[in-house]
Scaffold this motif. Structure first.
Motif, PDB file in Angstrom:
ATOM      1  N   ASP B  30     -65.805  14.015 -38.773  1.00  0.00           N
ATOM      2  CA  ASP B  30     -65.835  15.493 -38.851  1.00  0.00           C
ATOM      3  C   ASP B  30     -65.622  16.056 -40.250  1.00  0.00           C
ATOM      4  OD1 ASP B  30     -66.197  15.473 -36.096  1.00  0.00           O
ATOM      5  OD2 ASP B  30     -64.037  15.480 -35.707  1.00  0.00           O
ATOM      6  N   ILE B  31     -66.220  15.421 -41.224  1.00  0.00           N
ATOM      7  CA  ILE B  31     -66.144  15.995 -42.571  1.00  0.00           C
ATOM      8  C   ILE B  31     -67.067  17.215 -42.677  1.00  0.00           C
ATOM      9  CG2 ILE B  31     -66.812  15.549 -44.991  1.00  0.00           C
ATOM     10  CD1 ILE B  31     -65.686  12.684 -44.563  1.00  0.00           C
ATOM     11  N   LEU B  40     -73.935  24.730 -44.255  1.00  0.00           N
ATOM     12  CA  LEU B  40     -73.011  23.598 -44.183  1.00  0.00           C
ATOM     13  C   LEU B  40     -71.602  23.957 -44.658  1.00  0.00           C
ATOM     14  CD1 LEU B  40     -72.987  20.469 -43.614  1.00  0.00           C
ATOM     15  CD2 LEU B  40     -73.208  20.203 -46.091  1.00  0.00           C
ATOM     16  N   GLN B  41     -70.640  23.454 -43.924  1.00  0.00           N
ATOM     17  CA  GLN B  41     -69.244  23.579 -44.361  1.00  0.00           C
ATOM     18  C   GLN B  41     -68.681  22.168 -44.543  1.00  0.00           C
ATOM     19  OE1 GLN B  41     -66.597  26.291 -42.277  1.00  0.00           O
ATOM     20  NE2 GLN B  41     -65.079  24.626 -42.191  1.00  0.00           N
ATOM     21  N   ILE B  42     -68.026  21.948 -45.665  1.00  0.00           N
ATOM     22  CA  ILE B  42     -67.378  20.652 -45.892  1.00  0.00           C
ATOM     23  C   ILE B  42     -65.871  20.840 -45.656  1.00  0.00           C
ATOM     24  CG2 ILE B  42     -66.850  18.845 -47.576  1.00  0.00           C
ATOM     25  CD1 ILE B  42     -69.539  19.439 -48.900  1.00  0.00           C
ATOM     26  N   LEU B  47     -61.839  14.846 -45.815  1.00  0.00           N
ATOM     27  CA  LEU B  47     -62.543  13.961 -46.764  1.00  0.00           C
ATOM     28  C   LEU B  47     -61.932  12.571 -46.843  1.00  0.00           C
ATOM     29  CD1 LEU B  47     -63.283  16.501 -49.651  1.00  0.00           C
ATOM     30  CD2 LEU B  47     -64.985  15.273 -48.267  1.00  0.00           C
ATOM     31  N   ASP B  48     -60.599  12.510 -46.825  1.00  0.00           N
ATOM     32  CA  ASP B  48     -59.964  11.190 -46.962  1.00  0.00           C
ATOM     33  C   ASP B  48     -60.141  10.307 -45.735  1.00  0.00           C
ATOM     34  OD1 ASP B  48     -59.173  11.335 -49.567  1.00  0.00           O
ATOM     35  OD2 ASP B  48     -57.220  12.239 -49.113  1.00  0.00           O
ATOM     36  N   GLU B  49     -60.656  10.891 -44.648  1.00  0.00           N
ATOM     37  CA  GLU B  49     -60.927  10.074 -43.454  1.00  0.00           C
ATOM     38  C   GLU B  49     -62.287   9.370 -43.549  1.00  0.00           C
ATOM     39  OE1 GLU B  49     -58.961   9.385 -41.027  1.00  0.00           O
ATOM     40  OE2 GLU B  49     -57.391  10.925 -41.156  1.00  0.00           O
ATOM     41  N   CYS B  50     -63.044   9.655 -44.577  1.00  0.00           N
ATOM     42  CA  CYS B  50     -64.393   9.082 -44.706  1.00  0.00           C
ATOM     43  C   CYS B  50     -64.339   7.560 -44.580  1.00  0.00           C
ATOM     44  CB  CYS B  50     -64.996   9.472 -46.061  1.00  0.00           C
ATOM     45  SG  CYS B  50     -66.588   8.685 -46.367  1.00  0.00           S
ATOM     46  N   VAL B  51     -65.218   7.027 -43.743  1.00  0.00           N
ATOM     47  CA  VAL B  51     -65.232   5.575 -43.520  1.00  0.00           C
ATOM     48  C   VAL B  51     -66.395   4.903 -44.264  1.00  0.00           C
ATOM     49  CG1 VAL B  51     -63.980   5.613 -41.343  1.00  0.00           C
ATOM     50  CG2 VAL B  51     -66.458   5.908 -41.319  1.00  0.00           C
TER      51      VAL B  51
END
Lengths: 409, 80
Positions: B30-31, B40-42, B47-51
């Motif tokens: 859910d980034i 688009l919304q970031i 962000l730190d959950e990015c795999v």
């Protein structure tokens, strides 16, 4: 999880095993009513999840409903080993000809249930097994193959019983074994299993413990017994720290970062992986370290969960450093855990290189993980460093000097 | 404030409602999300959950979504 005696007897009844008459009461008036239903001499027993009831005065005999009410009033006000009673069990005082023991317990070494039977009931089975081993029959059975009455027969006959006694006992012990399997028990014990003057048998007292992880699939039984989700039924109530650990784990579905147990040491542990938690905890102690906690992390938790667990451990009063250690991981990502524990340090205003005594998690995505650890100057170890050596380094760091030699090689 | 990961998305992609919807759908952590106007919304807090799965990179025109590893000298994640 443990059951109160009145619940255990209800489970025994559900299993089709005859029990002595009686019922649960939470007031002296209810106790009087239960005694009137029994219509005879009763025993009033405190319902607490601890031992030593008899010695503490939590078990009293009554010949009349009035006496049962009087005794129950005193027992209901009596805390035993710090436990307030849930209520009292008002039970028929049966005329016993002979007391037996029947039990099933999970054998963690054989990974199978073991059935036990003794013709010396009414006392601790451990004591009987030690002093009179020839009076204890035992036999393991499968959790997969159907249970056969013959298996129960062998165990009962091992203590010399035969004839009608054997014939009457076989179905009881068989039902106990089936009940053990059906309700995911780790212990199902009837002691004493009383033989009455007419030769019949009734369960006078029962002790049941269920596998904690089985709670979700045993909801029907628990609801029937009125056991709420909030009742942990553990040996002690969880501490605030432990409850906070559960909350961290519950925050999302990914992986595990919880099952925290509080200790009073200064080295916080973020440990796990395939039995690694227990090994690492023991290793820290073997090297003279004082763990602040036990915990389990694995199954690829999110960064937020790893961070939450590390924050919890780091925030515990008296914790100087944390050791982040696991055995080789395949289903947990090294880089994700690294991000989580570093984030925890930074968000709490600590230097990760200072607070993380060692990071020893080799396995999936370790190259990325090691890059992150290097970026923050954290001491880390790969799979060439054993769990024991990693624990030794962590202890050495927190003690600021050479660690105590290990207790065993 | 993310410590480990940053994501840059070209303006042309960020303002394209269909691409924004696709990015929001593919990201497993859910980034990305869509604003009310479809753009688009970031979510910075994710962000730190990015795999590092690259699904976002594959969902948009090549090079228009860039995943940056802040812990690795701002290296841009490239195709495996």
């Amino acid at each position: 999880m443990r059951f109160f005696e009145y619940e255990a007897k209800e489970i025994v009844r559900k299993g089709g095993i005859p029990t002595s008459k009686g019922g649960f009461a939470t007031t002296s008036e209810e106790a009087r009513a239960r005694a009137e239903e029994v219509a005879g001499a009763v025993v009033v027993k405190s319902q607490v999840l601890t031992g030593g009831r008899m010695k503490a005065g939590g078990v009293q005999f009554a010949d009349t409903p009035q006496a049962a009410a009087t005794h129950s009033e005193a027992i209901l006000a009596l805390a035993i080993n710090g436990h307030d009673p849930r209520g009292v069990l008002v039970d028929e005082r049966v005329a016993v000809k002979q007391e037996y023991y029947a039990g099933v317990v999970w054998d963690g070494i054989r990974k199978q249930p073991v059935m036990l039977f003794s013709d010396m009931g009414g006392i601790d089975i451990e004591e009987v097994a030690e002093k009179h081993p020839d009076h204890v029959g035992r036999g393991h059975f499968s959790t997969i193959h159907p249970f056969s009455e013959f298996q129960a027969k062998q165990v009962i006959a091992a203590v010399g019983l035969s004839g009608s006694e054997l014939n009457r006992l076989v179905p009881i012990v068989t039902r106990l074994a089936k009940l053990f399997l059906r309700f995911d028990m780790t212990l199902a014990e009837i002691n004493p299993l009383a033989q009455l003057e007419d030769g019949s048998f009734v369960a006078v007292d029962a002790h049941m413990e269920m596998e904690n992880e089985a709670r979700p699939r045993q909801q029907a039984l628990l609801s029937e017994l009125g056991v709420g989700d909030e009742e942990t039924r553990q040996a002690r109530e969880p501490t605030e720290f432990e409850l906070a650990g559960e909350a961290v784990d519950a925050q999302d579905h990914r992986g595990v970062a919880g099952n925290v147990t509080e200790f009073d040491g200064n080295l916080g542990l973020v440990i796990g992986a395939g039995g690694g938690s227990l090994t690492l905890f023991d290793a820290v102690r073997a090297h003279g370290g004082r763990p602040a906690n036990y915990c389990e992390i694995g199954g690829n938790p999110s960064v937020a969960k790893a961070c939450g667990l590390a924050k919890l451990v780091l925030s515990k009063p008296g914790v100087d450093k944390i050791a982040v250690m696991m055995s080789i991981v395949s289903n947990t990502r090294v880089d994700i855990v690294a991000r989580g524990v570093i984030k925890a340090c930074i968000e709490l205003g600590h230097d990760p290189a200072e607070k993380i005594a060692i990071f020893r998690i080799p396995g999936a995505w370790e190259e990325e993980g090691f890059k992150i650890l290097e970026r923050y100057g954290i001491e880390y170890a790969d799979r060439s460093v054993s769990l024991h050596e990693a624990a030794r380094r962590a202890v050495e760091k927190i003690q600021g000097a050479a660690a105590t030699p290990p207790a065993s090689a | 404030m993310a410590l480990f990961i940053d994501v840059e998305v070209d303006q042309a992609v960020a303002s394209d409602a269909s691409l924004a919807a696709k990015l929001a759908e593919v990201c497993p952590v859910d980034i990305f999300a869509q604003k009310a106007d479809g753009t688009l919304q970031i979510n910075d807090d994710r962000l730190d959950e990015c795999v590092l799965c690259q699904l976002c990179m594959n969902a948009a025109p090549q090079g228009s979504v860039r995943v940056i590893k802040l812990y690795d000298g701002n290296a841009v994640l490239g195709p495996v």
